[in-house]
Design a protein around this motif. Structure first.
Motif, PDB file in Angstrom:
ATOM      1  N   SER A 273     -27.742 -33.803 -87.330  1.00 46.77           N
ATOM      2  CA  SER A 273     -27.196 -32.557 -86.807  1.00 46.77           C
ATOM      3  C   SER A 273     -26.519 -31.785 -87.925  1.00 46.77           C
ATOM      4  O   SER A 273     -25.970 -32.364 -88.864  1.00 46.77           O
ATOM      5  CB  SER A 273     -26.173 -32.864 -85.701  1.00 46.77           C
ATOM      6  OG  SER A 273     -25.356 -31.750 -85.444  1.00 46.77           O
ATOM      7  N   VAL A 274     -26.529 -30.467 -87.801  1.00 49.24           N
ATOM      8  CA  VAL A 274     -25.829 -29.633 -88.781  1.00 49.24           C
ATOM      9  C   VAL A 274     -24.340 -29.970 -88.793  1.00 49.24           C
ATOM     10  O   VAL A 274     -23.675 -29.889 -89.829  1.00 49.24           O
ATOM     11  CB  VAL A 274     -26.064 -28.142 -88.481  1.00 49.24           C
ATOM     12  CG1 VAL A 274     -25.461 -27.731 -87.146  1.00 49.24           C
ATOM     13  CG2 VAL A 274     -25.529 -27.266 -89.600  1.00 49.24           C
ATOM     14  N   ARG A 275     -23.784 -30.374 -87.636  1.00 48.83           N
ATOM     15  CA  ARG A 275     -22.366 -30.718 -87.565  1.00 48.83           C
ATOM     16  C   ARG A 275     -22.036 -31.917 -88.437  1.00 48.83           C
ATOM     17  O   ARG A 275     -20.915 -32.043 -88.941  1.00 48.83           O
ATOM     18  CB  ARG A 275     -21.954 -30.978 -86.119  1.00 48.83           C
ATOM     19  CG  ARG A 275     -22.377 -29.922 -85.112  1.00 48.83           C
ATOM     20  CD  ARG A 275     -21.889 -28.531 -85.488  1.00 48.83           C
ATOM     21  NE  ARG A 275     -22.376 -27.541 -84.529  1.00 48.83           N
ATOM     22  CZ  ARG A 275     -22.608 -26.282 -84.826  1.00 48.83           C
ATOM     23  NH1 ARG A 275     -22.403 -25.839 -86.062  1.00 48.83           N
ATOM     24  NH2 ARG A 275     -23.039 -25.436 -83.911  1.00 48.83           N
ATOM     25  N   LEU A 276     -23.003 -32.804 -88.627  1.00 55.01           N
ATOM     26  CA  LEU A 276     -22.785 -33.976 -89.471  1.00 55.01           C
ATOM     27  C   LEU A 276     -22.474 -33.556 -90.901  1.00 55.01           C
ATOM     28  O   LEU A 276     -21.510 -34.033 -91.515  1.00 55.01           O
ATOM     29  CB  LEU A 276     -24.036 -34.860 -89.429  1.00 55.01           C
ATOM     30  CG  LEU A 276     -23.972 -36.230 -90.082  1.00 55.01           C
ATOM     31  CD1 LEU A 276     -23.034 -37.155 -89.330  1.00 55.01           C
ATOM     32  CD2 LEU A 276     -25.376 -36.846 -90.129  1.00 55.01           C
ATOM     33  N   PHE A 277     -23.242 -32.637 -91.440  1.00 52.25           N
ATOM     34  CA  PHE A 277     -23.048 -32.196 -92.816  1.00 52.25           C
ATOM     35  C   PHE A 277     -21.829 -31.286 -92.944  1.00 52.25           C
ATOM     36  O   PHE A 277     -21.116 -31.331 -93.952  1.00 52.25           O
ATOM     37  CB  PHE A 277     -24.302 -31.487 -93.317  1.00 52.25           C
ATOM     38  CG  PHE A 277     -25.530 -32.367 -93.339  1.00 52.25           C
ATOM     39  CD1 PHE A 277     -25.492 -33.627 -93.905  1.00 52.25           C
ATOM     40  CD2 PHE A 277     -26.720 -31.933 -92.781  1.00 52.25           C
ATOM     41  CE1 PHE A 277     -26.619 -34.442 -93.932  1.00 52.25           C
ATOM     42  CE2 PHE A 277     -27.857 -32.739 -92.799  1.00 52.25           C
ATOM     43  CZ  PHE A 277     -27.804 -33.997 -93.374  1.00 52.25           C
ATOM     44  N   GLU A 278     -21.591 -30.459 -91.934  1.00 52.10           N
ATOM     45  CA  GLU A 278     -20.412 -29.597 -91.973  1.00 52.10           C
ATOM     46  C   GLU A 278     -19.130 -30.429 -92.045  1.00 52.10           C
ATOM     47  O   GLU A 278     -18.250 -30.171 -92.867  1.00 52.10           O
ATOM     48  CB  GLU A 278     -20.369 -28.712 -90.726  1.00 52.10           C
ATOM     49  CG  GLU A 278     -21.389 -27.603 -90.699  1.00 52.10           C
ATOM     50  CD  GLU A 278     -21.278 -26.732 -89.453  1.00 52.10           C
ATOM     51  OE1 GLU A 278     -22.026 -25.747 -89.366  1.00 52.10           O
ATOM     52  OE2 GLU A 278     -20.436 -27.040 -88.583  1.00 52.10           O
ATOM     53  N   ALA A 279     -19.016 -31.409 -91.143  1.00 56.62           N
ATOM     54  CA  ALA A 279     -17.813 -32.241 -91.111  1.00 56.62           C
ATOM     55  C   ALA A 279     -17.654 -33.020 -92.403  1.00 56.62           C
ATOM     56  O   ALA A 279     -16.541 -33.162 -92.925  1.00 56.62           O
ATOM     57  CB  ALA A 279     -17.870 -33.193 -89.912  1.00 56.62           C
ATOM     58  N   ALA A 280     -18.760 -33.527 -92.944  1.00 61.45           N
ATOM     59  CA  ALA A 280     -18.688 -34.280 -94.196  1.00 61.45           C
ATOM     60  C   ALA A 280     -18.177 -33.389 -95.325  1.00 61.45           C
ATOM     61  O   ALA A 280     -17.337 -33.804 -96.124  1.00 61.45           O
ATOM     62  CB  ALA A 280     -20.055 -34.855 -94.536  1.00 61.45           C
ATOM     63  N   CYS A 281     -18.678 -32.163 -95.408  1.00 59.70           N
ATOM     64  CA  CYS A 281     -18.225 -31.256 -96.455  1.00 59.70           C
ATOM     65  C   CYS A 281     -16.743 -30.925 -96.312  1.00 59.70           C
ATOM     66  O   CYS A 281     -16.074 -30.622 -97.301  1.00 59.70           O
ATOM     67  CB  CYS A 281     -19.046 -29.969 -96.436  1.00 59.70           C
ATOM     68  SG  CYS A 281     -20.378 -29.931 -97.657  1.00 59.70           S
TER      69      CYS A 281
END
Length: 390
Positions: A273-281
């Motif tokens: 999910s895009v949310r996975l990468f957003e939260a990681a960043c």
């Protein structure tokens, strides 16, 4: 970069992020394509629900135009589609089958389909015979199939559906936007995502059950389209819609954030999910449901926590020290910045486009030829539809 391309994209939305994750993906990806020297036009159907919630009416680096009907699309943008080096049609475009047929018949350059919902698409093709935005026959007609899902699904697209070239193009994060914020950690655990019936049982198990078990802690769920009948615990705050500019502050205000994956995407695997990468960043420690391919993106136990039950979530919330959680978030951020930004995806897309433009069809059951070095851009359009080798 080997040569600038004129690229036309027909997608669900780039101007409004209301109820969809497509807009943030397109904004970052196409901005970075433009930064690499490509000329990008985005065509979006003007629909009331997005018109009422346009949080980015003029995306950076992209010429954006709205159209009201198929007739208007054909009349106003026929020349742009015909003359482009590459035309990309995205999933969930209104009247997408008709749009796709028109693009396939009109485009003089490369035609591609960008499936931001590949497992959902394939499940619909198997169970219903098609979707409103794609048919099985069109998969073989598009010269390039770009997929939010990698792994074995790519081979399935080529072998079962006849896609000439299927390549993964995952979602990503924008480091200019997604970065840690200096805010108080108001919530023990939060979740950001539009309502989906197949995700709701997992959200219930991994967030609502822990919330009931920890009445002294605060939790939060942000996202649109949740039914009125859901019994939210008193310590779970609800945010109906959160525009992208507020995502970093939202993630940074959580001790942990939850990633929940749709059932079809769990089954297919390799569907981040895009949310996975957003939260990681943003450096926020992530708890995720398990699915095949997750460990190819983040290392479980080092960069992400995998949980299957409420008890496992409670163990993390109650047992992980703030120092250990912060270190987990930092490692996830390092990984995301090294491999999962919009700039990385733009470079990948550029490579896929050039490879598809220079690729020639091969006889059935033959191994594909190794792509030659990309020719000058003036020759790319002539090669778009390919000719038999020899």
């Amino acid at each position: 970069m080997t040569g600038a391309l004129d690229i036309v994209v027909l997608g669900l939305s780039i101007t409004s992020s209301w109820g969809n994750g497509h807009a943030t993906t397109y904004r970052g990806l196409l901005r970075e394509l433009a930064a690499r020297g490509h000329r990008v036009t985005f065509l979006e159907r003007d629909v009331p629900w997005y018109a009422a919630a346009r949080d980015c009416p003029d995306p950076v680096g992209v010429r954006t135009a709205l159209y009201g009907s198929l007739e208007e699309l054909r009349d106003r943008f026929g020349a742009a589609v015909r003359d482009a080096d590459a035309v990309i049609v995205g999933s969930y475009v209104p009247d997408g089958v008709a749009v796709g047929d028109w693009v396939l018949a009109t485009a003089g350059g490369l035609t591609a389909f960008y499936d931001i919902d590949t497992p959902v698409t394939l499940a619909a093709l198997a169970g219903q015979g098609g979707t409103e935005y794609l048919t099985a026959r069109q998969i073989a007609a598009y010269r390039l199939y770009l997929s939010f899902t990698g792994g074995p699904t790519l081979r399935r697209l080529e072998r079962e559906f006849g896609a000439p070239m299927a390549r993964a193009l995952y979602c990503s994060a924008d480091p200019a936007l997604h970065r840690p914020q200096e805010v108080a950690a108001d919530w023990a655990l939060g979740y950001l995502g539009t309502y989906s019936p197949d995700r709701q049982p997992v959200l219930e198990r991994l967030l609502l059950e822990p919330a009931r078990a920890l009445p002294g802690e605060r939790f939060v769920v942000a996202g649109a389209q949740y039914p009125d009948g859901i019994a939210w615990p008193d310590n779970v705050a609800r945010i109906a819609h959160l525009e992208p500019a507020r995502h970093p502050g939202f993630y940074s205000a959580q001790r942990f954030t939850l990633n929940v994956t749709r059932a079809d995407m769990v089954q297919a695997g390799w569907s981040p999910s895009v949310r996975l990468f957003e939260a990681a960043c943003c450096g926020t420690p992530i708890i995720s449901d398990p699915w095949p391919g997750l460990d190819s993106l983040f290392r479980p136990g080092r960069e992400i926590i995998v949980a299957r039950t409420a008890a496992e979530v409670l163990e993390v919330l109650n047992g992980m020290t703030p120092e250990a959680a912060a270190a987990l978030g930092r490692r996830a951020r390092t990984r995301a910045l090294a491999a999962h930004t919009a700039a990385h995806r733009a470079a990948e897309l550029e490579g896929h486009l050039h490879a598809a433009l220079t690729r020639r069809p091969v006889p059935a059951r033959s191994a594909p030829a190794t792509p030659a070095a990309p020719p000058p851009v003036s020759a790319l359009r002539r090669l778009a539809k390919g000719t038999a080798a020899g």
